[in-house]
Design a protein around this motif. Structure first.
Motif, mmCIF file in Angstrom:
data_model
loop_
_atom_site.group_PDB
_atom_site.id
_atom_site.type_symbol
_atom_site.label_atom_id
_atom_site.label_comp_id
_atom_site.label_asym_id
_atom_site.label_seq_id
_atom_site.Cartn_x
_atom_site.Cartn_y
_atom_site.Cartn_z
ATOM 1 N N PHE A 1 0.825 -1.139 -0.036
ATOM 2 C CA PHE A 1 -0.072 -0.078 0.072
ATOM 3 C C PHE A 1 0.791 1.373 0.048
ATOM 4 O O PHE A 1 0.521 2.204 -0.885
ATOM 5 C CB PHE A 1 -0.858 0.059 1.316
ATOM 6 C CG PHE A 1 -1.629 1.174 1.405
ATOM 7 C CD1 PHE A 1 -2.969 1.548 0.314
ATOM 8 C CD2 PHE A 1 -1.366 2.524 2.451
ATOM 9 C CE1 PHE A 1 -3.775 2.783 0.550
ATOM 10 C CE2 PHE A 1 -2.114 3.551 2.537
ATOM 11 C CZ PHE A 1 -3.039 3.720 1.440
ATOM 12 N N THR A 2 1.801 1.319 0.887
ATOM 13 C CA THR A 2 2.621 2.477 1.026
ATOM 14 C C THR A 2 3.477 2.732 -0.549
ATOM 15 O O THR A 2 3.720 3.907 -0.716
ATOM 16 C CB THR A 2 3.707 2.535 2.227
ATOM 17 O OG1 THR A 2 4.391 1.337 2.419
ATOM 18 C CG2 THR A 2 2.772 2.609 3.561
ATOM 19 N N LYS B 1 2.677 1.856 -3.455
ATOM 20 C CA LYS B 1 1.803 2.358 -4.376
ATOM 21 C C LYS B 1 1.268 3.846 -4.004
ATOM 22 O O LYS B 1 1.315 4.546 -4.922
ATOM 23 C CB LYS B 1 0.534 1.484 -4.703
ATOM 24 C CG LYS B 1 0.583 0.119 -4.985
ATOM 25 C CD LYS B 1 -0.404 -0.744 -5.202
ATOM 26 C CE LYS B 1 -0.146 -2.078 -5.782
ATOM 27 N NZ LYS B 1 -1.082 -3.012 -5.379
ATOM 28 N N GLU B 2 0.952 4.167 -2.999
ATOM 29 C CA GLU B 2 0.596 5.488 -2.628
ATOM 30 C C GLU B 2 1.862 6.300 -2.641
ATOM 31 O O GLU B 2 1.249 7.565 -3.455
ATOM 32 C CB GLU B 2 0.260 5.734 -1.286
ATOM 33 C CG GLU B 2 -1.246 5.119 -0.852
ATOM 34 C CD GLU B 2 -2.241 5.889 -1.702
ATOM 35 O OE1 GLU B 2 -2.342 7.221 -1.564
ATOM 36 O OE2 GLU B 2 -3.051 5.350 -2.432
ATOM 37 N N SER B 3 2.940 5.951 -2.425
ATOM 38 C CA SER B 3 3.948 7.073 -2.496
ATOM 39 C C SER B 3 4.419 7.295 -3.983
ATOM 40 O O SER B 3 4.662 8.273 -4.376
ATOM 41 C CB SER B 3 5.136 6.610 -1.557
ATOM 42 O OG SER B 3 5.571 5.159 -2.114
ATOM 43 N N ILE C 1 1.750 9.682 -5.450
ATOM 44 C CA ILE C 1 2.112 10.970 -4.901
ATOM 45 C C ILE C 1 3.332 11.608 -5.727
ATOM 46 O O ILE C 1 3.391 12.772 -6.061
ATOM 47 C CB ILE C 1 2.331 11.067 -3.320
ATOM 48 C CG1 ILE C 1 1.072 10.580 -2.779
ATOM 49 C CG2 ILE C 1 2.912 12.452 -2.837
ATOM 50 C CD1 ILE C 1 1.128 10.424 -1.249
ATOM 51 N N PHE D 1 6.687 4.982 4.718
ATOM 52 C CA PHE D 1 5.999 5.704 3.848
ATOM 53 C C PHE D 1 6.898 7.161 3.654
ATOM 54 O O PHE D 1 7.087 7.272 2.386
ATOM 55 C CB PHE D 1 4.542 5.990 4.301
ATOM 56 C CG PHE D 1 3.970 6.802 3.321
ATOM 57 C CD1 PHE D 1 3.517 6.505 2.039
ATOM 58 C CD2 PHE D 1 3.429 8.279 3.838
ATOM 59 C CE1 PHE D 1 2.529 7.085 1.174
ATOM 60 C CE2 PHE D 1 2.939 9.113 2.728
ATOM 61 C CZ PHE D 1 2.389 8.390 1.553
#
Length: 196
Positions: A24-25, A27-29, A32, A67
């Motif tokens: 998850f981290t 993909k999110e990072s 962003i 993250f």
């Protein structure tokens, strides 16, 4: 034997949840870093927060430190930067409209009204705006932001106007610009574009 089996089951569950969190981290990072050139975060002391009774377990479980590290190298790869705002900056207590500072705000207060200007804030959105403004102010005062442009496209070089990157920058003027409270041109509008 049952104890050993149970240990293996628990270890597998911990490993699975760690992998889900890491995925998850990552993909999110990545998302962003692709979308934004500058990211501002509060430089929280995660080790100290983890020691508190209320937030301890959730802080270690959410993987925020991991993250943040991923953001640093992914933004570096895309030519962006992560700006850490000092944890002592009162981002939650400051009104992002007028700059008024509250004496105190509880962890359970998600919304609050400014007694000075009457603006009504969502706690997290207000803190996010304040972190961005402080980060931009820090970048401007250090000379990393070269100039600004108003919505008409008129460009102003910060070094000439506010002494950015010199021994004596005009901090008050820069902070007003970063907070969007200073119109740049006569009758103009607050800054909308920063040229890094």
């Amino acid at each position: 034997k049952n104890k050993e089996k149970a240990k293996k089951v628990v270890a597998r569950r911990y490993r699975d949840s760690a992998n889900v969190r890491k995925d998850f981290t990552e993909k999110e990072s990545a998302a962003i870093a692709k979308q934004y050139g500058l990211v501002f975060v509060e430089d929280l002391n995660l080790a100290n927060i983890a020691k508190t009774l209320k937030l301890g377990k959730s802080t270690t479980d959410n993987g925020f430190g991991m993250f943040r590290d991923q953001l640093v190298y992914k933004l570096g790869e895309t030519g962006g930067a992560l700006v850490k705002v000092p944890h002592c900056f009162p981002s939650t207590k400051l009104c992002s409209h007028c700059g008024h500072k509250l004496d105190k705000i509880g962890l359970d207060e998600q919304k609050w009204g400014c007694p000075e200007c009457g603006a009504y804030h969502n706690r997290d959105q207000n803190a996010g705006r304040n972190l961005r403004e402080f980060g931009l102010f820090a970048l401007m005062s250090e000379g990393y932001v070269e100039g600004i442009a108003d919505e008409n496209g008129e460009y102003f070089e910060l070094r000439k106007v506010f002494g950015v990157g010199t021994a004596k920058p005009d901090y008050e003027g820069l902070l007003e610009i970063a907070q969007g409270r200073m119109p740049i041109a006569a009758g103009g509008t607050p800054v909308v574009t920063y040229v890094v």
